[in-house]
Design a protein around this motif. Structure first.
Motif, PDB file in Angstrom:
ATOM      1  N   TRP A 193      34.879  38.543  38.808  1.00 45.36           N
ATOM      2  CA  TRP A 193      36.106  39.292  38.542  1.00 45.36           C
ATOM      3  C   TRP A 193      37.169  38.362  37.975  1.00 45.36           C
ATOM      4  N   VAL A 194      37.891  38.833  36.958  1.00 45.52           N
ATOM      5  CA  VAL A 194      38.979  38.069  36.336  1.00 45.52           C
ATOM      6  C   VAL A 194      40.177  38.980  36.152  1.00 45.52           C
ATOM      7  N   GLY A 195      41.337  38.501  36.568  1.00 45.89           N
ATOM      8  CA  GLY A 195      42.570  39.257  36.369  1.00 45.89           C
ATOM      9  C   GLY A 195      43.650  38.403  35.727  1.00 45.89           C
ATOM     10  N   LEU A 196      44.446  39.008  34.865  1.00 42.33           N
ATOM     11  CA  LEU A 196      45.608  38.347  34.267  1.00 42.33           C
ATOM     12  C   LEU A 196      46.856  38.980  34.855  1.00 42.33           C
ATOM     13  N   ILE A 209      48.179  42.599  34.496  1.00 41.63           N
ATOM     14  CA  ILE A 209      48.235  43.023  33.101  1.00 41.63           C
ATOM     15  C   ILE A 209      46.900  43.633  32.696  1.00 41.63           C
ATOM     16  N   ALA A 210      45.813  42.961  33.115  1.00 40.82           N
ATOM     17  CA  ALA A 210      44.472  43.435  32.784  1.00 40.82           C
ATOM     18  C   ALA A 210      43.488  42.821  33.764  1.00 40.82           C
ATOM     19  N   TRP A 211      42.335  43.470  33.913  1.00 36.12           N
ATOM     20  CA  TRP A 211      41.293  42.936  34.781  1.00 36.12           C
ATOM     21  C   TRP A 211      39.933  43.246  34.178  1.00 36.12           C
ATOM     22  N   SER A 212      38.938  42.455  34.589  1.00 36.08           N
ATOM     23  CA  SER A 212      37.569  42.659  34.143  1.00 36.08           C
ATOM     24  C   SER A 212      36.651  42.412  35.331  1.00 36.08           C
TER      25      SER A 212
END
Length: 312
Positions: A193-196, A209-212
């Protein structure tokens, strides 16, 4: 007659590189096998260009006597000369070369081989010997092959940088760019998981702002004083937690998270945190020093995304 150990060592390094989890483990394998198999290679080590100052070489994994030269300007020493010239440097007698930075009274000769990744010098392999004129053309070819394997491995990180630059250059909305950035980082890891996040100090809020990944964050907006993010903001440095269950500061994003790393984005003056890259894993101790270095490199490359946050 060619040294038969050279071929075997290169072959084993290539095989290890195919499954190496990170740069550090590959470097450790290289220095171990080279120093262990070649008796006249009395000091074997890596120097890599500092990601924050490309005019300085930083000591990496090595085998041999400890050295005081843990940071070397590229304007100094045989190591600096190899970077400046962009080619292998062989010194037959270090006592006769004014460039030599003394590490050991026993050292008599030295060879330094640059490492290139994506067409750019990123570091070098440095070898010292207690024997005069120890290194010839076969040693040079052998070590340049080893450097090539490391460079190819490093090129994987270079591909991520290229992807991120391409995303930043696209005519997309800020939210679309953020989504693509998060996807690119997650796929490169591979990470779960990655989040900005945006950090608004005046309002005291951190906002996604966004996540994946497999699901949206449990807390898309939270107070600047909450979670591991608060520590990254307060200290203006990366927070890397190997087991979130043991850290009372952890603020749940996903129930299955076991380790988390939060990399701050600093403003143009480096005075305050304006954003973060938050990466999570279901495994314990998922983020080693090489992973952290890669993510911190992403943060530096992406700084403009946050400093130009007024874009639509």
């Amino acid at each position: 007659m060619p040294n038969p150990a050279f071929h075997d060592i290169v072959s084993e390094i290539r095989r290890f590189a195919e499954t190496a989890k990170d740069l550090t483990s590959l470097q450790e394998f290289c220095v171990g096998i080279i120093a262990g198999r070649l008796s006249y290679y009395n000091w074997v080590g890596f120097y890599m260009l500092d990601s924050g100052d490309e005019n300085v070489l930083v000591l990496g994994p090595f085998r041999g006597a400890p050295t005081e030269h843990v940071r070397i300007p590229v304007t100094e020493g045989v190591c600096g000369a190899a970077v400046a010239q962009g080619e292998t440097v062989i010194v037959e007698d270090v006592s006769a070369d004014p460039r030599y930075l003394a590490c050991s009274l026993e050292t008599r000769s030295e060879i330094v081989v640059p490492i290139q990744a994506n067409g750019k010098i990123v570091g070098e392999i440095d070898i010292d010997s207690h024997t005069l004129n120890a290194f010839g053309s076969e040693d040079r070819s052998f070590l340049e092959e080893c450097a090539g394997v490391v460079g190819e491995f490093l090129g994987k990180d270079g591909l991520l940088a290229g992807k991120l630059r391409a995303i930043l250059a696209q005519s997309l909305s800020r939210s679309a760019k953020a989504a693509h950035i998060a996807d690119a980082i997650r796929e490169d890891g591979p990470y779960r998981w990655v989040g900005l996040y945006e950090v608004d100090v005046e309002r005291g809020l951190v906002s996604n702002i966004a996540w994946s990944g497999p699901g949206a964050p449990a807390h898309p907006t939270f107070a600047i004083t909450k979670g591991l993010t608060s520590r990254a903001i307060a200290e203006s440095k990366t927070v890397n937690v190997g087991d979130v269950a043991r850290d009372p500061g952890y603020l749940t994003a996903l129930d299955t998270t076991r380790s988390e790393i939060i990399v701050p984005i600093l403003d143009g003056e480096g005075a305050r945190v304006i954003g973060t890259i938050d990466v999570e894993s279901e495994g314990v101790n998922a983020f080693d020093s090489a992973s952290q270095a890669t993510l911190e490199g992403c943060a530096r490359l992406l700084k403009g995304f946050w400093t130009n946050s007024d874009q639509t």
